[in-house]
Design an enzyme around this catalytic site. Sequence first.
Site, PDB file in Angstrom:
ATOM      1  N   SER A   1      13.878 -52.622  -5.731  1.00  0.00           N
ATOM      2  CA  SER A   1      13.134 -53.552  -5.817  1.00  0.00           C
ATOM      3  C   SER A   1      12.177 -53.729  -6.979  1.00  0.00           C
ATOM      4  O   SER A   1      11.395 -54.682  -7.443  1.00  0.00           O
ATOM      5  CB  SER A   1      12.120 -53.736  -4.418  1.00  0.00           C
TER       6      SER A   1
ATOM      7  N   LYS B   1       1.549 -57.187  -6.549  1.00  0.00           N
ATOM      8  CA  LYS B   1       2.452 -57.557  -5.696  1.00  0.00           C
ATOM      9  C   LYS B   1       1.912 -58.001  -4.208  1.00  0.00           C
ATOM     10  O   LYS B   1       1.202 -57.140  -3.731  1.00  0.00           O
ATOM     11  CB  LYS B   1       3.644 -56.562  -5.611  1.00  0.00           C
TER      12      LYS B   1
ATOM     13  N   SER C   1      12.682 -56.967  -4.591  1.00  0.00           N
ATOM     14  CA  SER C   1      11.946 -57.691  -4.059  1.00  0.00           C
ATOM     15  C   SER C   1      10.553 -58.118  -5.011  1.00  0.00           C
ATOM     16  O   SER C   1       9.893 -59.055  -4.645  1.00  0.00           O
ATOM     17  CB  SER C   1      11.279 -57.200  -2.854  1.00  0.00           C
TER      18      SER C   1
END
Lengths: 542, 542
Positions: free
Chosen positions: B226, B127, B202
């Site tokens: 997230s 990520k 997210s």
Amino acid sequence: MESFQSIASSCQSAVLEAIPSKWRLQGRPEGTDVRHIPRSCGLMTPQQLLITEKSATELLSELHSGSLTSVEVTEAFCARAAIAHQCINCLTAYIYEEAIARAAELDEIFAKSGPVGPLHGLPFAVKDYYQMKGHATTLGYVAWHSKIALTDASIVQLFKKCGAIPFARTTMPQTGMMLQTVSNLWGRTLNPYNTGFSAGGSSGGDGSLVGMRGSPFCASTDIGGSIRAPATFNGLYGIRPTAERIPKNGLVTTAPGQVSIKVSSGPVCHSVADIKLVTKLLLSHFEYIGYESTAVPMPWREVKVKEKLRFGLLKYDGVVKPQPPILRALDETAASLKRAGHEDLFSPTTAVVEFELPFDAWDVALTTWRLYFQTGAAEVKAVAASTGEPLMSNFSWYLDTFDIKPLTVPELFQLNAKQAENKRQFFEAWKAANIDALICPCAPSAGFPHDFPVWWGYFSLWNVLDYPSTILPLKGFKIDPVIDAKDFKYVPKENVFDKMNWEVYDPVLWGNQPVCIQIVRPPYTDEELIDVTERVDEICNS
Amino acid sequence: MESFQSIASSCQSAVLEAIPSKWRLQGRPEGTDVRHIPRSCGLMTPQQLLITEKSATELLSELHSGSLTSVEVTEAFCARAAIAHQCINCLTAYIYEEAIARAAELDEIFAKSGPVGPLHGLPFAVKDYYQMKGHATTLGYVAWHSKIALTDASIVQLFKKCGAIPFARTTMPQTGMMLQTVSNLWGRTLNPYNTGFSAGGSSGGDGSLVGMRGSPFCASTDIGGSIRAPATFNGLYGIRPTAERIPKNGLVTTAPGQVSIKVSSGPVCHSVADIKLVTKLLLSHFEYIGYESTAVPMPWREVKVKEKLRFGLLKYDGVVKPQPPILRALDETAASLKRAGHEDLFSPTTAVVEFELPFDAWDVALTTWRLYFQTGAAEVKAVAASTGEPLMSNFSWYLDTFDIKPLTVPELFQLNAKQAENKRQFFEAWKAANIDALICPCAPSAGFPHDFPVWWGYFSLWNVLDYPSTILPLKGFKIDPVIDAKDFKYVPKENVFDKMNWEVYDPVLWGNQPVCIQIVRPPYTDEELIDVTERVDEICNS
């Protein structure tokens, strides 16, 4: 409205009146070293003197074997604590009848089915910081003299569940944020080695009471040195465990919501075995009283550290130079450790290496104090103002010295980030030094006259980093007017603490003070810390 | 100054250009369900399709036995991720050559001396929130498009040390504080089940990429849902471990110094075995990369929860009523658990009991949002403003809805104290219910159209309390237009979320969405949580 002086006077009288007449001293004790009074006053039996001079571990062994009853032990400590209080003013409540009744009950249970837990039948005194059902938690504020708790703090529950008996409450200073113990409400707690000296704080009631052997141990609390200063100044063993592992329900604070630096709890006591006994229970609390959201329920690990240990030695933080006896104590400890075979003759590494802080200790102290008082101490001022009592001058002096003002949240974020960065830096330095434990001063002096502005840095550094540390008394160490002579040529640093710490020192005046060292380990390694402390104790105190 | 649009355009082109021509799709894929494209596009070999449809645990078994090489596996995932990116726009960097070179190196080491660690030879995507040496960490901000890291985040170090190979970086939304994935810098990430729907956020890049089987797992991050929203909306397994146990060095944040609610890291993946594999490494990080001050080094415990389990069932938080498929999924899960023998026929207790929150969930959400943005989101606004890019409208909407303003420190203290009180209340309720685990909704809907204002409450509650939770897909569950018909008679609560959540639902539009449940346990019992999840998985998915 009743004046704050009048409230204080009633509260102080109530404690004295709770002491049975059989244990009342005639007149005030003479001399400044009052440690002999329990023995010389004639109010205690030889058996009671014997009992109270044993460690908690020794007493528990006899309580568990049945060779002592809880009533005998409790009665003995009630006697000695009563006498101690009249010498050094260390109690805020004296709970005699209730304690003896519980002791009798525990003796009955023992006769039927054995001990109820690991602390079966052992009396202990409780700092005025823990809630105790039916008793006030004052934190030394006049306004809180009648703030009665509805439940016991978790740690009080824990010890009771383990079979211990609360029998008194001990003094702490107004606010809790002083390394001495004085308040408008309870007056001043004295040091049993020298009543002109500070008992330490904030757990000064605990430290001086255990110093007088009026309680086998106390579970003190520490957010900036409050376990360790009283342990140091009263020549005791002590530990500030990793704060994150300590259950905190029922620990009263003036400013709930301050989450940057957390309070810890740990014993002041008479041996490493006692440190281990009590700390193991504190850190295993969840097995006795269940999980609670204020503590990490990390299982206690039985450890044995490696045979060969490499110690870091931090003699001076660059801000306040320790007085001569402290520097000598550190040097002699290092020498003892080396002699004891920790040095490998066939390799270039030694068992003791110099350690330097990876940051400016003054800067860290500024961060620490600003994190303690993020609102500019607004809550503290409000509680004091509510009854018209003044703030203690020693406390106010620190607020001024560290320029304490209300923070904005962005300022707070910067300080929190700085704290995180300091933690990172320190652990990098620790790894680079490749050490198993760090030895450093406790305070830069072996005790202080009342109201002296003590440099907290050697204690509070471990709070802001949350490194557990122990206090180890050097039992054979005696301050010597010649060997530990004042260094008149010393030029103090440009900070108010170093100058005063140097100026105040007088080896003759300090002659009776005990001397301790501090041993430090990384967070969550409390088990290894205790094990290392045991090894150093064996080497330095045997 | 270059316009933010021009910077964004270059950044997006650079990712596409890094994809080798052998894996370029001809034209844009048709249809809204793009999961078949890797199979139907003809760019992957049958062997590559086979490899990429295995779980991490299965792949590691073959990598460790030597029946697959790391080069084969890495090449296969590089192919599939390249195709996935062209379908759903989920990457911010594509690191093909470097990854293959490392895979070849690992294959050589394997031939000589066996696997280097538990993740030997396994590729994984990272990520855009973790620092990776030599790569930008953008957090979806245009301003940070060239913010190159000098070191790897701890977790990247950990996985590399365990033998895994980072081969791509995945998208996240501007700020990280959205449950969808969209930014001015990287555009919008789509949901592979329905490109008109959100990938979640997210960690939407992670969720949609793993959903497309373009990475065997990703270590996502979660401060308000997230990890779990992308797992839920892409039909994956996932876990948000206890945040305090996660090493956080190299996790970039817009507002360092916010210490009230902490970020956690955990895998999105394809099985409970994969959850356990990755979580065990994350929580045992200190054994591989050493202690770091951002995490509690609590040893991993191998546990086996008791045979008979008592589940709490929380269907509705009193704020936003889950849509019909979610309520049915919870009811069917409860029925399956009861049927599976968790109900004791001879005692009055049942295996599944209704659970009610001990506080007002709207009130807790208000506290949560104000704790997220203690400075009024000043830092976020400043970073966006520095290049002239606007804040995403979906993000701004939440700031307005929760009335986000800069706090004073006394206000912050009140919120911190409220959070502590909520933790206490919740654990009291948990104890009173006497449950082993709680089953609850993930979100109040099985996915959402882009830019829809999702109610975070079922996720963020576990962040503010720091309770670990897992996401479990119900593989046999299919949303049915008749059974899961809209309840037209429902009268929404007086809050903006409930009304919109009810209005938007259309069982036909939702027909292709996967449905998941969430399973929750108290802090620091991640091991038991995974074990319970395994049991529920066996019952519901076999």
